[in-house]
Design a protein around this motif. Sequence first.
Motif, PDB file in Angstrom:
ATOM      1  N   ASN A  15       0.722   4.138  -2.803  1.00 44.10           N
ATOM      2  CA  ASN A  15       0.543   5.544  -2.441  1.00 44.10           C
ATOM      3  C   ASN A  15       1.672   6.412  -2.980  1.00 44.10           C
ATOM      4  O   ASN A  15       1.450   7.530  -3.455  1.00 44.10           O
ATOM      5  CB  ASN A  15       0.464   5.686  -0.913  1.00 44.10           C
TER       6      ASN A  15
ATOM      7  N   SER B 158       1.319   6.760  -6.851  1.00 40.53           N
ATOM      8  CA  SER B 158       0.234   7.695  -7.150  1.00 40.53           C
ATOM      9  C   SER B 158       0.650   9.127  -6.821  1.00 40.53           C
ATOM     10  O   SER B 158       0.384  10.059  -7.591  1.00 40.53           O
ATOM     11  CB  SER B 158      -1.014   7.303  -6.359  1.00 40.53           C
ATOM     12  N   TYR B 159       1.297   9.312  -5.686  1.00 44.38           N
ATOM     13  CA  TYR B 159       1.758  10.636  -5.276  1.00 44.38           C
ATOM     14  C   TYR B 159       2.681  11.242  -6.340  1.00 44.38           C
ATOM     15  O   TYR B 159       2.517  12.416  -6.724  1.00 44.38           O
ATOM     16  CB  TYR B 159       2.495  10.518  -3.945  1.00 44.38           C
TER      17      TYR B 159
ATOM     18  N   LYS C 142      -2.038  10.562   0.765  1.00 41.28           N
ATOM     19  CA  LYS C 142      -1.172   9.442   0.421  1.00 41.28           C
ATOM     20  C   LYS C 142       0.225   9.565   1.030  1.00 41.28           C
ATOM     21  O   LYS C 142       0.929   8.561   1.183  1.00 41.28           O
ATOM     22  CB  LYS C 142      -1.075   9.310  -1.099  1.00 41.28           C
ATOM     23  N   SER C 143       0.626  10.772   1.366  1.00 36.59           N
ATOM     24  CA  SER C 143       1.995  10.973   1.875  1.00 36.59           C
ATOM     25  C   SER C 143       2.073  10.956   3.402  1.00 36.59           C
ATOM     26  O   SER C 143       3.141  11.191   3.970  1.00 36.59           O
ATOM     27  CB  SER C 143       2.546  12.308   1.366  1.00 36.59           C
TER      28      SER C 143
ATOM     29  N   ARG D 131       0.842  -1.201   0.000  1.00 38.65           N
ATOM     30  CA  ARG D 131       0.000   0.000   0.000  1.00 38.65           C
ATOM     31  C   ARG D 131       0.875   1.248   0.000  1.00 38.65           C
ATOM     32  O   ARG D 131       0.561   2.224  -0.684  1.00 38.65           O
ATOM     33  CB  ARG D 131      -0.922  -0.042   1.216  1.00 38.65           C
TER      34      ARG D 131
ATOM     35  N   SER E  25      -5.467  14.557  -2.375  1.00 38.22           N
ATOM     36  CA  SER E  25      -5.084  13.149  -2.455  1.00 38.22           C
ATOM     37  C   SER E  25      -3.609  12.970  -2.129  1.00 38.22           C
ATOM     38  O   SER E  25      -3.226  12.020  -1.427  1.00 38.22           O
ATOM     39  CB  SER E  25      -5.397  12.599  -3.850  1.00 38.22           C
TER      40      SER E  25
END
Length: 330
Positions: free
Chosen positions: A285, A288-289, A321-322, A281, A317
């Motif tokens: 993340n 995507s980041y 995610k970060s 995960r 987002s």
Amino acid sequence: MLKLNYLFHNENLAEMIVKNWSYDPESTEMFRYYRISSNAIYPFRKDGRTQLLRFAPVQEKNKSNIEAELAFIKYLRENEYGVLVAVKSNRGEELAEIRTPWGVYYASAFVRVPGSAINQTDLADEIIFSHGHALGELHRLSSKYEPEPGAPRRWSYIDVLDWIDDQIKEYANAAIARSEVQLLREHFADLPVHTRNYGLIHYDFEYDNVFYDHEAKRCYAIDFDDAMYHWYAMDIEQALDSLQDCISEELYNHKKHCFLEGYRTAFDLPEDPDAVFPALRRFANLYSYARLLRSVAEKWDHEPEWMQHLRTKFEQSMRSKSTLFGTKLS
């Protein structure tokens, strides 16, 4: 995700590109149902049958990756897996490189798969079971897959981490994300790799990319654009994460069981997948980041409202995610 400046609806561009394929001229009216994210997708018809035109600027894509994607799709289709079918252009190409007034684009076309996206169904147990079975079957076939000698290979999670590091290093406040890259490199280096747990995965086997055909009672997978060599558990984690978005918390454990039972009918589950899910995960993340950061980096005066809204959504987002970046991986 493409950079924001490539997200504008451009019907003239789509019409120039689709002319490289045979199509029903009146079907360009379907262009109003376009979708643009990691690619521009425009539906059209050939002999009354719906097909999908996919294109993106060459500077946004890796040609070898696309060629390897199409080769993997062909392999799956030859092994009777439920998957989309590529349509050759008028010049006999599955991947066309097309010059336009807006730049050079890579383009492909596919026949629309039957059925409905799983997130548009009632998510009955047999559909969730079928979804799990389809992923297990995909991994079974992947475990036996080897590209032709000299043919392009899809990139691996290592290549993705290299790409992330390269993409984000020029941005302000990149240190924490780069530390996440290093943490994941070190963590994954200690994981076992063999044909039963690692191979070419879909990466985005979520409910909008898997269609269920009620008549045939089987699933069809689309959108292999993010395929990479990774642990099979990555696909499982992404699919289960997507499941949580579709159903109530009370039903999740039951539906998860249906999914995993379906998977087991086609391929052995990875050993103790729950133990590796947190790191996977974190990888998802981070990836995507980095793509969102790259997408929103450039700004313009007087941006349209939809772009301002999308920029805000992406930035929110990215913050979400970060949250764990740089923290210890268990």
